[in-house]
Design a protein around this motif. Structure first.
Motif, mmCIF file in Angstrom:
data_model
loop_
_atom_site.group_PDB
_atom_site.id
_atom_site.type_symbol
_atom_site.label_atom_id
_atom_site.label_comp_id
_atom_site.label_asym_id
_atom_site.label_seq_id
_atom_site.Cartn_x
_atom_site.Cartn_y
_atom_site.Cartn_z
ATOM 1 N N LEU B 54 17.072 -53.869 -14.877
ATOM 2 C CA LEU B 54 16.308 -54.878 -14.155
ATOM 3 C C LEU B 54 16.452 -54.714 -12.646
ATOM 4 O O LEU B 54 15.603 -55.159 -11.886
ATOM 5 N N CYS B 55 17.535 -54.080 -12.206
ATOM 6 C CA CYS B 55 17.627 -53.701 -10.788
ATOM 7 C C CYS B 55 18.013 -52.219 -10.748
ATOM 8 O O CYS B 55 18.882 -51.803 -10.001
ATOM 9 N N GLY B 56 17.348 -51.446 -11.599
ATOM 10 C CA GLY B 56 17.722 -50.050 -11.817
ATOM 11 C C GLY B 56 17.644 -49.177 -10.577
ATOM 12 O O GLY B 56 18.457 -48.261 -10.412
ATOM 13 N N THR B 57 16.681 -49.452 -9.699
ATOM 14 C CA THR B 57 16.563 -48.651 -8.479
ATOM 15 C C THR B 57 17.798 -48.835 -7.614
ATOM 16 O O THR B 57 18.410 -47.873 -7.154
ATOM 17 N N ALA B 58 18.170 -50.091 -7.405
ATOM 18 C CA ALA B 58 19.331 -50.379 -6.563
ATOM 19 C C ALA B 58 20.590 -49.771 -7.181
ATOM 20 O O ALA B 58 21.426 -49.192 -6.471
ATOM 21 N N GLN B 59 20.722 -49.886 -8.498
ATOM 22 C CA GLN B 59 21.924 -49.352 -9.156
ATOM 23 C C GLN B 59 21.970 -47.827 -9.039
ATOM 24 O O GLN B 59 23.014 -47.253 -8.714
ATOM 25 N N GLY B 60 20.842 -47.175 -9.288
ATOM 26 C CA GLY B 60 20.808 -45.707 -9.198
ATOM 27 C C GLY B 60 21.090 -45.225 -7.788
ATOM 28 O O GLY B 60 21.837 -44.257 -7.579
ATOM 29 N N LEU B 85 12.405 -47.301 0.953
ATOM 30 C CA LEU B 85 11.089 -47.741 0.468
ATOM 31 C C LEU B 85 11.174 -48.158 -1.003
ATOM 32 O O LEU B 85 10.622 -49.195 -1.402
ATOM 33 N N LEU B 86 11.883 -47.366 -1.804
ATOM 34 C CA LEU B 86 12.024 -47.723 -3.224
ATOM 35 C C LEU B 86 12.736 -49.066 -3.383
ATOM 36 O O LEU B 86 12.350 -49.893 -4.219
ATOM 37 N N LEU B 87 13.764 -49.283 -2.564
ATOM 38 C CA LEU B 87 14.499 -50.555 -2.642
ATOM 39 C C LEU B 87 13.609 -51.732 -2.241
ATOM 40 O O LEU B 87 13.668 -52.804 -2.835
ATOM 41 N N LEU B 88 12.778 -51.510 -1.211
ATOM 42 C CA LEU B 88 11.873 -52.581 -0.774
ATOM 43 C C LEU B 88 10.887 -52.936 -1.880
ATOM 44 O O LEU B 88 10.622 -54.109 -2.139
ATOM 45 N N VAL B 89 10.363 -51.910 -2.535
ATOM 46 C CA VAL B 89 9.380 -52.169 -3.592
ATOM 47 C C VAL B 89 10.056 -52.916 -4.752
ATOM 48 O O VAL B 89 9.493 -53.857 -5.314
ATOM 49 N N GLU B 90 11.285 -52.530 -5.094
ATOM 50 C CA GLU B 90 11.989 -53.251 -6.164
ATOM 51 C C GLU B 90 12.257 -54.710 -5.738
ATOM 52 O O GLU B 90 12.156 -55.627 -6.546
ATOM 53 N N THR B 91 12.611 -54.897 -4.481
ATOM 54 C CA THR B 91 12.874 -56.249 -3.978
ATOM 55 C C THR B 91 11.614 -57.110 -4.045
ATOM 56 O O THR B 91 11.652 -58.251 -4.514
ATOM 57 N N SER B 272 14.951 -74.081 2.002
ATOM 58 C CA SER B 272 15.332 -72.916 2.811
ATOM 59 C C SER B 272 15.500 -71.682 1.925
ATOM 60 O O SER B 272 15.107 -70.572 2.291
ATOM 61 N N ARG B 273 16.105 -71.892 0.756
ATOM 62 C CA ARG B 273 16.393 -70.755 -0.116
ATOM 63 C C ARG B 273 15.138 -70.200 -0.772
ATOM 64 O O ARG B 273 14.925 -68.994 -0.819
ATOM 65 N N PHE B 274 14.287 -71.097 -1.306
ATOM 66 C CA PHE B 274 13.051 -70.611 -1.920
ATOM 67 C C PHE B 274 12.163 -69.945 -0.860
ATOM 68 O O PHE B 274 11.553 -68.907 -1.107
ATOM 69 N N ALA B 275 12.089 -70.556 0.321
ATOM 70 C CA ALA B 275 11.234 -69.998 1.382
ATOM 71 C C ALA B 275 11.735 -68.629 1.823
ATOM 72 O O ALA B 275 10.941 -67.739 2.155
ATOM 73 N N ALA B 276 13.061 -68.439 1.831
ATOM 74 C CA ALA B 276 13.598 -67.148 2.270
ATOM 75 C C ALA B 276 13.122 -66.014 1.364
ATOM 76 O O ALA B 276 12.863 -64.899 1.820
ATOM 77 N N ARG B 277 12.976 -66.320 0.080
ATOM 78 C CA ARG B 277 12.489 -65.267 -0.825
ATOM 79 C C ARG B 277 11.029 -64.949 -0.545
ATOM 80 O O ARG B 277 10.593 -63.798 -0.666
ATOM 81 N N LEU B 278 10.272 -65.973 -0.182
ATOM 82 C CA LEU B 278 8.866 -65.731 0.156
ATOM 83 C C LEU B 278 8.750 -64.920 1.446
ATOM 84 O O LEU B 278 7.943 -63.991 1.553
ATOM 85 N N VAL B 279 9.563 -65.293 2.421
ATOM 86 C CA VAL B 279 9.574 -64.540 3.682
ATOM 87 C C VAL B 279 9.973 -63.088 3.414
ATOM 88 O O VAL B 279 9.413 -62.151 3.987
ATOM 89 N N GLU B 280 10.910 -62.923 2.504
ATOM 90 C CA GLU B 280 11.359 -61.561 2.209
ATOM 91 C C GLU B 280 10.242 -60.730 1.574
ATOM 92 O O GLU B 280 10.147 -59.521 1.805
#
Lengths: 77, 390
Positions: B54-60, B85-91, B272-280
Motif C-alpha cells: 500500500l506504500c510500496g514505492t516508499a518502502q522500495g 517523482l515516484l514518491l510524489l505520485v504515491e503521496t 488543520s489536519r484534513f486541510a493539510a492533506r488537501l494542500v499536499e
C-alpha cells in the motif's frame, strides 16, 4: 506495519470476493481493482480489508506468503 | 491470518462527563522486518514492495537508499529526481484515495469508487514511464528512460482527480483561509462535504493538540537510537528526547499560508489536519509536474552489493517520514529495521491522546473520535472502544 497479505480468491459473487489467507476467510469488494480477477488469483487488500487494492502475480504472492509464514512462525506477529 | 491482522485500538475511558483516559495500542508488526536478515539486498528489495504494497514505492525506495548508504554508493542526481517523482505520485494517490474512498464514510455518503479506481494504475504507469525494465528500486538506480507523453498523461489524470475531489480549482480553494472557508461553505465534492460537516458541527478545532513537528530528515539522534534498539521498543514507540514527534502532511505543510492560518485559529485540530492533506495534493501535483519537465534519461547502475556497512534510507512517504536501517556483511543483510510514520503519529503519548483527553463525552463521542483518528491518517484500521465509569 501495514503488511499486505496476498489473499487467494476462493469465490466471486456480484463484485464481492471471498478470499483466504493463512486459513482466515473474509469478503472484500473488487470495485477498486483495475485488473480482471478470477477464482484462484491473489489480491492484496487495502487497509481495513473492505476493498481489494491490487492483483498480485502467483509467484510474487508465493514469495510474500513464504516470508509472512516465517514472520508468523517466529512469533514476531 | 490472525497474527498478521495488524491494527490500532483506541480505548477511551469516561468519567464525570469527559474523556479521562486515552489508551492507544498498536498490533502493527514493527518487528517483522527482523525476518529480512539473512537475505541479500536484492532479495529484500524484491519482496518489500509486495509485503508493504500500500506504500510500496516508499518502502522500495527507502530500502534502496539504505543499501546505497550502507555501501557508500549514493544514487546519482537524475535517479534521485525520478525517485522523488515516484514518491510524489504515491503521496498524491494515497491522499486522494483517502478523500474519495474513506472521507465519504465519515459523513455517511457513498465513496467515489470510479475515480478512486484510477489511482493505483496511475502509479504503476508512472513507474513504467520512468523505468521500463521495472527496476525503479534498484540500488544505484535502474535504467531511467523517460516516456514523456505517458508521464504527462499520468500527471494530467491526477490533476483531473484533484479537480474532481475538490469539485473546484484546487489551487484557488487552498489559497488562503478566506478562499478555503468559501469553498467549504459550498460543501461540494467529497473533500468540502466532510469539512462542511465538521464546520457546521463546530468541530474545526476538535482534537487540537500541540504540534511537535519532526525535523526534515528526522530527529538528530535517529541513527543512534535505531542502532541501539535491540528490543524493538524504539521502533514501536519512537520519541526524541522523551517527546513523541509528528511526521505527516501537517508538519510538512505548516508554512503554507492556508495551513499556517488554520493552525493559528484551530491549532492541530481536525480542520488543520484534513486541510493539510488537501494542500499536499495540490503542492505535490505542482512539484511532480515541474520534476517531469526536468527529468532526463540515465543508464542503470550496477551497484556493488557485496560489501559491508550500515546505512539509513529516509524517504517522505504519504503519511510521513519512513526510515529503513540496514546492516550488511559481505553482501548479506544482518539486520533490517523499519521505522514507519504511523508509529510516531499514533504514539500512545502523542497527538491523538492530547487531542482526546478531556474532550466532552456527550452524544456522538465515537464519531468525533473517529474523525480525530481519520485526521491523523493511520495506515491500518483503528477500532474505538468507549467505557463509561460510574
Amino acid at each position: 506495519m501495514c503488511m499486505a497479505v496476498p489473499s487467494r480468491i476462493v469465490a466471486i459473487d456480484n463484485g464481492m470476493a471471498t478470499v483466504e489467507a493463512f486459513g482466515a476467510i473474509r469478503t472484500t469488494s473488487l470495485m477498486l481493482l483495475e485488473d480482471e480477477v478470477a477464482v484462484g488469483d491473489y489480491v492484496i487488500l487495502g487497509a481495513g480489508g473492505n476493498f481489494a487494492a491490487e492483483k498480485v502475480e502467483p509467484e510474487v504472492a508465493a514469495e510474500a506468503l513464504a516470508y509472512l509464514a516465517d514472520v508468523l512462525d517466529s512469533g514476531l506477529a | 491470518m490472525q497474527g498478521l491482522e495488524a491494527g490500532i485500538s483506541l480505548a477511551l475511558g469516561i468519567e464525570g462527563g469527559s474523556v479521562a483516559s486515552v489508551d492507544i495500542r498498536s498490533t502493527r508488526l514493527v518487528q517483522a522486518s527482523r525476518m529480512l536478515a539473512g537475505r541479500t539486498p536484492a532479495q529484500v528489495i524484491a519482496i518489500l514492495p509486495t509485503i508493504f504494497a500500500l506504500c510500496g514505492t516508499a518502502q522500495g525506495l527507502a530500502a534502496a537508499a539504505a543499501v546505497e548508504n550502507a555501501l557508500g554508493q549514493p544514487a546519482p542526481p537524475p535517479q534521485r529526481m525520478a525517485r522523488r517523482l515516484l514518491l510524489l505520485v504515491e503521496t498524491i494517490a494515497e491522499h486522494a484515495l483517502g478523500v474519495l474512498r474513506d472521507w465519504p464514510a465519515l459523513t455517511g455518503t457513498q465513496p467515489d469508487l470510479a475515480a478512486a479506481k484510477t489511482l493505483r494504475p496511475c502509479l504503476a504507469a508512472t513507474r513504467r514511464a520512468l523505468y521500463p525494465d521495472g527496476d525503479w528500486a534498484r540500488p544505484g538506480g535502474g535504467r531511467l528512460a523517460v516516456a514523456r507523453p505517458v508521464l504527462d498523461e499520468q500527471i494530467s489524470i491526477l490533476s483531473g482527480i484533484a479537480e474532481r475531489l475538490f469539485a473546484a480549482a484546487p489551487d484557488e480553494c487552498c489559497e488562503s483561509p478566506d478562499t478555503f472557508a468559501a469553498w467549504v461553505s459550498r460543501g461540494e465534492g467529497p473533500a468540502a462535504a466532510l469539512l462542511n460537516h465538521i464546520h457546521r458541527d463546530g468541530l474545526d478545532g476538535f482534537g487540537r493538540s500541540p504540534v511537535h513537528p519532526m525535523a526534515e530528515s528526522g530527529p538528530a539522534d535517529l541513527d543512534d537510537r535505531l542502532r541501539a534498539d535491540h528490543d524493538g521498543h524504539y521502533a514501536a514507540r519512537p520519541d526524541c528526547a522523551g517527546q513523541p514527534q509528528e511526521t505527516n502532511a501537517l508538519t510538512r505543510r505548516m508554512r503554507h499560508p492556508l495551513i499556517a492560518g488554520l493552525l493559528e485559529r484551530h491549532g492541530g485540530g481536525l480542520v488543520s489536519r484534513f486541510a493539510a492533506r488537501l494542500v499536499e495534493i495540490t503542492a505535490s501535483l505542482r512539484e511532480a509536474a515541474d520534476l517531469a519537465q526536468d527529468l532526463c534519461d540515465a543508464p542503470g547502475t550496477d551497484a556493488d552489493l557485496a560489501g559491508s556497512g550500515r546505512g539509513l534510507g529516509r524517504v517522505e512517504a504519504a503519511r510521513g517520514l519512513l526510515v529503513h536501517g540496514v546492516e550488511l556483511e559481505e553482501g548479506v543483510v544482518r539486520r533490517y529495521q523499519i521505522l514507519a510514520p504511523t508509529e510516531w503519529n499514533f504514539h500512545p503519548r502523542g497527538p491523538l491522546r492530547h487531542g482526546l483527553l478531556g474532550a466532552g463525552a456527550g452524544p456522538g463521542l465515537e464519531r468525533r473520535a473517529r474523525l480525530a483518528v481519520a485526521a491523523l491518517d493511520p495506515c491500518v484500521a483503528c477500532t474505538i472502544e468507549i467505557t463509561r465509569h460510574a
